[in-house]
Design an enzyme around this catalytic site. Structure first.
Site, mmCIF file in Angstrom:
data_model
loop_
_atom_site.group_PDB
_atom_site.id
_atom_site.type_symbol
_atom_site.label_atom_id
_atom_site.label_comp_id
_atom_site.label_asym_id
_atom_site.label_seq_id
_atom_site.Cartn_x
_atom_site.Cartn_y
_atom_site.Cartn_z
ATOM 1 N N GLU A 54 78.094 3.459 37.635
ATOM 2 C CA GLU A 54 79.516 3.132 37.841
ATOM 3 C C GLU A 54 79.682 2.008 38.865
ATOM 4 O OE1 GLU A 54 80.636 7.442 38.328
ATOM 5 O OE2 GLU A 54 82.278 6.787 37.041
ATOM 6 N N GLU A 83 76.446 12.988 34.197
ATOM 7 C CA GLU A 83 77.556 13.820 34.695
ATOM 8 C C GLU A 83 77.910 14.993 33.774
ATOM 9 O OE1 GLU A 83 77.427 10.591 35.098
ATOM 10 O OE2 GLU A 83 78.445 9.956 36.945
HETATM 11 N N1 COA Z 1 70.658 13.174 44.796
HETATM 12 C C1 COA Z 1 69.857 13.602 45.778
HETATM 13 N N2 COA Z 1 68.513 13.416 45.773
HETATM 14 C C2 COA Z 1 67.981 12.770 44.717
HETATM 15 C C3 COA Z 1 68.764 12.293 43.659
HETATM 16 C C4 COA Z 1 70.174 12.529 43.716
HETATM 17 N N3 COA Z 1 71.008 12.100 42.758
HETATM 18 N N4 COA Z 1 67.970 11.697 42.743
HETATM 19 C C5 COA Z 1 66.726 11.792 43.234
HETATM 20 N N5 COA Z 1 66.721 12.433 44.428
HETATM 21 C C6 COA Z 1 65.579 12.737 45.279
HETATM 22 C C7 COA Z 1 64.740 13.849 44.681
HETATM 23 O O1 COA Z 1 65.266 15.118 45.033
HETATM 24 C C8 COA Z 1 63.395 13.577 45.309
HETATM 25 O O2 COA Z 1 63.384 14.097 46.613
HETATM 26 P P1 COA Z 1 62.037 14.808 47.196
HETATM 27 O O3 COA Z 1 61.010 13.693 47.237
HETATM 28 O O4 COA Z 1 62.450 15.302 48.543
HETATM 29 O O5 COA Z 1 61.686 15.897 46.227
HETATM 30 C C9 COA Z 1 63.365 12.062 45.417
HETATM 31 O O6 COA Z 1 64.711 11.625 45.319
HETATM 32 C C10 COA Z 1 62.584 11.405 44.284
HETATM 33 O O7 COA Z 1 63.088 11.877 43.055
HETATM 34 P P2 COA Z 1 62.196 12.662 41.957
HETATM 35 O O8 COA Z 1 63.109 13.574 41.191
HETATM 36 O O9 COA Z 1 61.001 13.267 42.588
HETATM 37 O O10 COA Z 1 61.737 11.444 41.045
HETATM 38 P P3 COA Z 1 61.350 11.517 39.499
HETATM 39 O O11 COA Z 1 60.730 10.214 39.161
HETATM 40 O O12 COA Z 1 60.594 12.764 39.186
HETATM 41 O O13 COA Z 1 62.766 11.630 38.735
HETATM 42 C C11 COA Z 1 65.074 11.075 38.301
HETATM 43 C C12 COA Z 1 63.704 10.592 38.851
HETATM 44 C C13 COA Z 1 66.097 9.984 38.570
HETATM 45 C C14 COA Z 1 64.965 11.305 36.785
HETATM 46 C C15 COA Z 1 65.449 12.388 38.994
HETATM 47 O O14 COA Z 1 65.318 12.209 40.387
HETATM 48 C C16 COA Z 1 66.856 12.835 38.724
HETATM 49 O O15 COA Z 1 67.141 13.347 37.648
HETATM 50 N N6 COA Z 1 67.772 12.653 39.701
HETATM 51 C C17 COA Z 1 69.122 13.141 39.601
HETATM 52 C C18 COA Z 1 69.976 12.218 38.750
HETATM 53 C C19 COA Z 1 71.388 12.752 38.726
HETATM 54 O O16 COA Z 1 71.678 13.763 38.096
HETATM 55 N N7 COA Z 1 72.283 12.080 39.469
HETATM 56 C C20 COA Z 1 73.631 12.546 39.679
HETATM 57 C C21 COA Z 1 74.546 11.936 38.701
HETATM 58 S S1 COA Z 1 76.191 12.567 38.894
#
Ligand code: COA
Length: 237
Positions: A114, A134
């Site tokens: 966004e 979302e």
């Molecule tokens: N909010 C808070 N922390 C987040 C985050 C978010 N939206 N996205 C990633 N992080 C953090 C993870 O918790 C992780 O923290 P840690 O190292 O303490 O465990 C770190 O960032 C790295 O992310 P990780 O999930 O280990 O990387 P990945 O390569 O396995 O996956 C994503 C990457 C983007 C697919 C995954 O992090 C994810 O799905 N994130 C959430 C996306 C989301 O739903 N956003 C909100 C939209 S409303």
């Protein structure tokens, strides 16, 4: 005062805003929202800034969306709404007359997408991935995404991304018109800067008039858009 969740740099008319929580994939938390509100207000009022580039720190993400650890942490829905009203970051961004460029690499999800959508141009690195998780979290993209995305890539494609939560890669984002260029990852920031410099070579009053014509005009029926165009400056005499 340095910002806690972003880095702000400015040189020769070009401003760089770097989302800076790389260990959280630059997830947008309250601190970052407040920092962005402050920096975008300053950019709006700074005559030295002509073009702005947004980017993410670290190797892995532009922004992985809203910080999930803060979900539901506001003292009450009323207070959350009030803060949002008082610090309307998204309205502020959409009201800027200066050209904004998003230089996107890695994950660009949720409110990260966004944020990129509030920009006028999106340049993607070849490793960029775009999506709106979302709906799967029980909410809608409500930082302008539900309105701007369909205007950028069309109703069906916009709803497809919004309802399925499917993540698309940079070539597909290019095909849909979500991004205007895809470049090799190592060249992303240099290419974004080159685009900014081209824009900065022009008379900035003309650049702003063109942006105003497009943005205000897009929400109007064609006849009214043409009438708007006729009122704007810098037309051929
Ligand atoms: N909010 C808070 N922390 C987040 C985050 C978010 N939206 N996205 C990633 N992080 C953090 C993870 O918790 C992780 O923290 P840690 O190292 O303490 O465990 C770190 O960032 C790295 O992310 P990780 O999930 O280990 O990387 P990945 O390569 O396995 O996956 C994503 C990457 C983007 C697919 C995954 O992090 C994810 O799905 N994130 C959430 C996306 C989301 O739903 N956003 C909100 C939209 S409303």
């Amino acid at each position: 005062m340095p910002f806690q969740a972003l880095i702000y740099e400015k040189a020769e008319g070009l401003a760089w805003v770097t989302l800076n929580r790389p260990d959280r994939l630059n997830a947008l938390n309250v601190q970052m929202r407040d920092d962005l509100h402050e920096v975008v207000s300053a950019i709006r009022d700074d005559p030295d800034v002509q073009v702005v580039i947004f980017r993410g720190a670290g190797e892995r993400a532009f922004c992985a969306g809203a910080d999930l650890t803060e979900f539901g942490s506001a003292p009450s829905p009323v207070i959350a709404r009030q803060v949002r009203w008082e610090r309307d970051l998204w309205g502020l961004l959409l009201g800027l007359s200066k050209p904004l460029i998003a230089a996107v690499h890695g994950h660009c999800l949720g409110s990260g997408l966004e944020l990129a959508l509030t920009c006028d141009l999106r340049v993607a690195a070849d490793d960029a991935r775009f999506g709106l998780p979302e709906a799967g979290l029980g909410i809608i993209p409500a930082a302008g995404g539900s309105q701007i995305l369909p205007r950028v890539i069309g109703r069906a494609r916009g709803l497809d991304l919004m309802l399925t939560g499917e993540v698309i890669d940079a070539p597909e984002a290019y095909q849909t018109g979500l991004v205007t260029r895809v470049v090799p990852r190592p060249e992303l920031f240099r290419q974004a800067e080159a685009i900014a410099r081209l824009i900065m070579e022009r008379d900035q009053a003309v650049v702003r008039a063109a942006k105003e014509a497009v943005i205000r005009g897009l929400d109007l029926p064609l006849a009214e858009g043409l009438a708007l165009e006729a009122t704007l400056k810098y037309r051929q005499p």
